[in-house]
Scaffold this motif. Structure first.
Motif, PDB file in Angstrom:
ATOM      1  N   ASP A  24      39.857  60.261  61.666  1.00 12.15           N
ATOM      2  CA  ASP A  24      39.699  58.740  60.871  1.00 12.15           C
ATOM      3  C   ASP A  24      39.145  58.232  60.005  1.00 12.15           C
ATOM      4  OD1 ASP A  24      40.625  55.925  60.876  1.00 12.15           O
ATOM      5  OD2 ASP A  24      40.037  55.677  62.689  1.00 12.15           O
ATOM      6  N   MET A  25      39.001  58.874  59.175  1.00  9.82           N
ATOM      7  CA  MET A  25      37.803  58.020  58.391  1.00  9.82           C
ATOM      8  C   MET A  25      38.145  57.060  56.800  1.00  9.82           C
ATOM      9  SD  MET A  25      35.653  61.646  56.639  1.00  9.82           S
ATOM     10  CE  MET A  25      34.525  60.909  55.615  1.00  9.82           C
ATOM     11  N   PRO A  26      36.878  56.354  57.088  1.00  7.78           N
ATOM     12  CA  PRO A  26      37.014  55.781  55.195  1.00  7.78           C
ATOM     13  C   PRO A  26      36.567  56.586  54.461  1.00  7.78           C
ATOM     14  CG  PRO A  26      34.786  55.562  56.893  1.00  7.78           C
ATOM     15  CD  PRO A  26      35.656  56.436  57.665  1.00  7.78           C
ATOM     16  N   THR A  27      37.629  55.998  53.557  1.00 11.95           N
ATOM     17  CA  THR A  27      37.627  56.699  51.657  1.00 11.95           C
ATOM     18  C   THR A  27      36.247  57.054  51.342  1.00 11.95           C
ATOM     19  OG1 THR A  27      39.436  55.827  51.544  1.00 11.95           O
ATOM     20  CG2 THR A  27      38.166  56.390  49.656  1.00 11.95           C
TER      21      THR A  27
ATOM     22  N   VAL B   7      34.818  52.038  47.572  1.00 15.03           N
ATOM     23  CA  VAL B   7      34.612  52.257  46.860  1.00 15.03           C
ATOM     24  C   VAL B   7      35.482  52.036  45.346  1.00 15.03           C
ATOM     25  CG1 VAL B   7      34.709  54.591  48.270  1.00 15.03           C
ATOM     26  CG2 VAL B   7      37.137  53.614  47.454  1.00 15.03           C
ATOM     27  N   THR B  13      42.022  55.032  46.900  1.00 13.23           N
ATOM     28  CA  THR B  13      41.146  53.591  47.391  1.00 13.23           C
ATOM     29  C   THR B  13      40.653  53.774  49.015  1.00 13.23           C
ATOM     30  OG1 THR B  13      43.490  52.825  48.043  1.00 13.23           O
ATOM     31  CG2 THR B  13      43.245  53.104  45.763  1.00 13.23           C
ATOM     32  N   ILE B  15      41.013  51.500  52.530  1.00 11.01           N
ATOM     33  CA  ILE B  15      42.212  51.778  52.704  1.00 11.01           C
ATOM     34  C   ILE B  15      41.757  50.465  54.239  1.00 11.01           C
ATOM     35  CG2 ILE B  15      43.205  52.965  54.963  1.00 11.01           C
ATOM     36  CD1 ILE B  15      41.653  55.373  54.230  1.00 11.01           C
ATOM     37  N   ARG B  20      44.820  52.507  58.338  1.00 12.46           N
ATOM     38  CA  ARG B  20      43.949  53.590  59.092  1.00 12.46           C
ATOM     39  C   ARG B  20      44.846  53.547  60.538  1.00 12.46           C
ATOM     40  NH1 ARG B  20      38.233  53.710  58.108  1.00 12.46           N
ATOM     41  NH2 ARG B  20      38.283  54.620  60.651  1.00 12.46           N
TER      42      ARG B  20
ATOM     43  N   GLU C  17      30.718  52.218  61.090  1.00  6.98           N
ATOM     44  CA  GLU C  17      32.467  52.474  61.590  1.00  6.98           C
ATOM     45  C   GLU C  17      32.118  53.557  62.865  1.00  6.98           C
ATOM     46  OE1 GLU C  17      34.875  53.177  60.114  1.00  6.98           O
ATOM     47  OE2 GLU C  17      35.928  54.639  61.046  1.00  6.98           O
ATOM     48  N   LYS C  21      34.035  53.460  66.755  1.00  3.01           N
ATOM     49  CA  LYS C  21      34.123  54.294  67.658  1.00  3.01           C
ATOM     50  C   LYS C  21      33.778  54.938  68.211  1.00  3.01           C
ATOM     51  CE  LYS C  21      36.017  56.641  63.317  1.00  3.01           C
ATOM     52  NZ  LYS C  21      36.188  57.582  62.101  1.00  3.01           N
TER      53      LYS C  21
END
Lengths: 397, 397, 397, 397
Positions: A24-27, B7, B13, B15, B20, C17, C21
């Motif tokens: 579950d990563m950000p872009t 980004v 793109t 998210i 997510r 992030e 988590k």
């Protein structure tokens, strides 16, 4: 179905918390150096899980089926002959794919529930003086029947015949869970997916090619673009990818390999064996039989359990889902209705497994089978209690 | 690179939080009815996003590249001719794929920065009296140059010539962001991925087939298995899938469609246009030009910005990543080093976009370009302030 | 408000992030040894962030306000006198709490916008021959006015007077962001929360007690149970807690400390200073003034910006939220309507900060203030570009 | 301890996936209208869970212990008398808190394992002609002994005596799991936390005040600031909070209430009862006894199970954690070493419960108790199979 209960299907498996989070990563920009920091360790990790020093590892946003296609389309040409045994639904499907790809398949029909007939392979290979056979297909673990085949024996058959055919192994439901020796067994293409031994969500085809398989790619004429390993290799050499990679899943794969290697592959295999033995103890206590013909081919990742004649085994699966919110696997193809399957691979503890066995018992009793409640659970408890603490502890985390 | 900064690449793109979470699912049994509750609404949602009443929607664990292969391999046979213009890296790659699949490609070379030459298509189609051309390829939005082509004009060219060729449209970087009219334009195969207008992680090829395209699958002879739409359709009819689906991503897709349709496609397109206009205001304020030749073909999802002769535009991208932790896109192929690209699609606000513009300004100034700091930001601010509040509010959530 | 835009409030801050988590944990048994593996490193980490060798650290499921109550109720008795300056809303509230706890408060009224009057403290302490004053309260960073006070000077005032009063410091909006020296300044009780410098969600009161403060607890008579540090200490000694701990937040705190200490406190402070300086450059470019009276007391975590007479500064905050989906802070108490606040602490990059400044500009222009669009952004860009790359890189991740 | 196994402690409970996600929120401005959209529905939801039309609901970043302090400090004054029975660790701790708050406590010592002696309360209240007793304390569910007391009977005792004392009920381990009737029972202060029936992480004290309790706050003299309900109420009236709220947990609380109310409180209570009955079937099958003296006071959220004399029940808990990665609760206070506890509240299915019972069996057998493996499991299976499908289905999701 409940999100709270474990699943007991033969993949996708339950996903460990840490792998959920790794995926579950950000872009990120997959054209930046960050991507290389995920890609290369993930490939290296897979190589080690395959117990290989030198396999080229390719990771596609796809599934095991895409992995099969990768193996075939990169190494073979239209009209080439391959040798394959059909002993379950997944070997059947791979054969079907070969035929669609215009390959000739020499099929060794094998009873479902038996392993690959290495002796028949040996005969056929020995008889193939002109080396018409370009590749031998072997399904390491038939997910449909819960049967593990002897890949070393297939290699031995090839070697004994001095036959140059490539050895392709479907390790989808074995790699990362059961002993798989890419180098030692002389595997040329190994295929798996993210959602089995690697305990990740589905979405990756993971493929290993030997040097010999890489050589074969140079003359292979089957059309390929998405699954072209040359494009992939060229990308990797530049920390890149021929198209957009599934970055989150690859990050998860990297972490999954780390988990498996930290535990130690020996321990991982022992853990799967132990959990599986508990299930088999329960099956015996229920007075039922496995689909797998003999103990030497019992799978440590999935058990296909025969139910009495006249009983529809699929009812157990439907009933478990509807009444108890638990997922088991149905029988497929020839054994549809005759077996139900308990998956016991990936992220699983004794304790979770016992809840699956307890559910199976309730379902069988609910549906009128003559099952003593608690009997299978007790047999598994007895077994789990007696197994060495070390592997158990490792399993607990 | 920082996980905290947005980004600004032309996909994947940013998210949205809710997507997510929709993707990050525990394992469910994809052979249970639960899966149908994800599959069918997701397909229906995609159909609506394509503005189609009847397109057959197929969702593969793959990428846009796999979507291209799906379109080709399911409808064509070895030796078939397709018509395609090459006006950027992505049209180039699609042509390359055709050639690898043993198709003949009639290539209309077109300057990078220009749109598809519908008039040339018209001439060629009119001249193709024997209907040798089986399919016309059209890249709706060339991600490499930031050019949007006129698909309605291509359809018009086909119709004017009374030509029966299939119309394949690469909508990877347009669908879900820019107006795309599957039915009205008579598109036969539309291709996209999860990671652009749908704002999801990469990992899905999303393809729409017209009835005519489905007819074509019956005689198409290219080998296919993983990307076979018949297997897919047969699976769907049983709430199932021919192999293991990427359930989490499909759940995300379902949610993404709901988000887009709740906002209203008109509003989604207007939002993208507005954000893009702000970027173009900034580019003008910087005294730079877009790669796209004229305003009528400006892309609303990505801007490729030409830098002065003698300057390596790629340096901006490297510098932004290393110094400011921000991702832009480099120039590709013919325009490598000549342009840098700002992606402005998907989950983006005015406020995020301004930070991208401010970063681009710093980078250009750092690297010696004659840029007045704040100038592009001010131009975009002026534009964003003046645009109607309604669309802005929609954009904010 | 948009989930996609950063917040620019003076806490809670944007959450990295990795800390999201770390906080999002499945349930563990807080009476098992696992809890000790979170508790002890978290306390040790906080101690290091306080730059203390020996402070006793207590972590309550509460907030900074609960931390204040912990300091007072564990060390003082009804009727005791404390010395406090009121120079903003948060010092005001702490004084109010003292009064509710039946303490006598010697209040030094101080203009909002000025720092603590250490010289007045010195006089009062020197005059307090009978040591009636049991504790001196000092708000290190007045979040309402963006003013940092000189705690070393307060300690000096105490020492100069040879006064034994305890020194209580509210470091809620300074600790983990600005230089805070528990040991060197002779702090007896330091108070903060999870949602500021530690970049976590709100929900923890984090308190450090000196040995002298621990001594004071033995004779303190104010009633206390939930906030009793003895119960807490007794629990800690057994890897336990007097009631149910907020395990996820504590796991996050442990990770947050690791992040801060890995970056290096000097770098953390320098990063905050740099980001803050950029904001101040923008304020100057806008022709506006800070509420803080002079540069030596400028806060590096929040800037309170005075707007022109007759203008309601709160409108900026409402407008930013409604029109641009961005959160700033309003003025509180005496400066309500006169200032708006930009928080610039915690998890923030140059790039994010520039988007906040760009938004503030748009809002001020929208509301009729005479602001040149891009002017503040340009001033901040200029500053950020010129600052050393090292700290910038560290800030980027 | 394994993250994969459920916990079987009497809170914090297993957290449903959807609540994990509801709590894991990015930062929002808690002074913006968004916060009101969380706060008010959450309070309204809690009110309905309490089965009250009019209770004032207060939500503190704290725990149940903080809730107790809220009840006491807002309604009472130093020297006031309260009536309380001590029949377990939690009633003991509440009494201890009263004493620290300088309240006089009339303690009715009651054997651990028995419920509140409503008849003794009745006698004492009747005898208290001068209404010296200001409040009656009642622990609805003694978590230490697994005993549910009859709150209606306590109300009856008050009414019969015509006594105006406030009725304070600790519903920490009952509210949201067992029938709790704020209005019907005339409760004046109800106290719970987030981590039990609401299935959330710990970190919230949740308190309901009757109109009469709100009246009492006007004359109550105990010092309070953090726990002051007036500050809270004033904040709420402005969509705000007196300090920084734990927004994510409150968002989770809002969602948790929605889940409980959607299921229907009757169904929620029935589900807990059913799961608990299964556990009690197992206990009987093991030949063991509950600590709770009689069936009418069996708790549906936790069972405290007596082990044979000479056996240290705590060993079961340690062994389960170390060997099987499963968490049970130890005995506390008077029953330490004599009982172990199985928590069965919150997010739990039959299937999960069976795994807990299977684990308990293994532990007891491992430690030499004369337990037939599978016996308790079988008894629970038999019970779960026989219970109506409807409630079972509801429980499954």
């Amino acid at each position: 179905m409940s999100f709270q209960n474990p699943v007991f299907i033969p993949g996708p498996t339950n996903i460990p918390e840490s792998l959920r989070k790794a995926c579950d990563m950000p872009t990120i920009d997959h054209r930046s150096p960050l991507f290389g920091q995920i890609l290369h360790p993930a490939r290296e990790g897979v190589r080690k899980v395959l117990q290989s020093e030198s396999a080229e590892i390719f990771i596609f946003p796809s599934t095991g089926t895409g992995g099969w296609e990768t193996a075939l389309s990169n190494t073979l040409s239209s009209g080439d002959t391959v040798l394959a045994a059909r002993n379950g639904m997944f070997s059947h499907r791979w054969i079907d794919m070969c035929q669609r790809q215009r390959l000739r398949v020499e099929i060794v029909e094998t009873p479902w529930g038996e392993g690959l007939p290495a002796d028949r392979y040996a005969e056929i290979l020995a008889a193939d003086k002109h080396h018409r056979i370009k590749a031998v297909l072997a399904t390491h673990n038939e997910t449909a029947t819960g049967v593990r085949s002897d890949i070393a024996a297939v290699r031995h058959a090839l070697d004994a015949a001095g036959h140059p055919a490539l050895l392709f192994v479907d390790g989808v439901s074995s790699i990362g869970s059961m002993d798989f020796r890419f180098d030692e067994w002389g595997v040329d293409c190994a295929v798996t997916g993210s959602q089995k031994g690697f305990m990740l969500p589905p979405g990756l085809a993971i493929v290993g090619f030997s040097e010999k398989a890489m050589e074969a790619t140079k003359i292979a004429m089957l059309p390929r673009t998405f699954f072209d390993v040359h494009d992939m290799a060229k990308g990797y050499a530049n920390n890149a990818y021929p198209y957009t990679p599934a970055v989150g899943l690859m990050n998860g794969l990297n972490e999954a390999c780390r988990m498996l290697l930290d535990e130690g592959l020996e321990n991982v295999f022992a853990r799967h064996h132990r959990i599986a033995e508990g299930v088999r103890c329960a099956v015996r206590a229920w007075g039922l039989n496995l689909c797998a013909a003999s103990p030497d081919i019992y799978s440590d990742t999935v058990s296909a359990i025969r139910t009495p004649k006249g009983f529809n085994a699929t009812d157990i699966v439907s009933h478990a889902a509807q009444t108890y919110g638990v997922a088991f696997g149905t029988g497929l193809g020839e054994v549809a209705g005759k077996v139900f399957r308990i998956g016991h691979l990936g992220s699983l503890t004794d304790v979770m497994m016992l809840s699956g066995l307890a559910t199976a018992e309730m379902c069988m009793a609910d549906l009128g089978l003559d099952i003593t409640l608690g009997s299978g659970v007790a047999a598994a408890q007895e077994f789990y209690r007696a197994t060495p603490a070390l592997s158990r502890k490792v399993a607990a985390e």
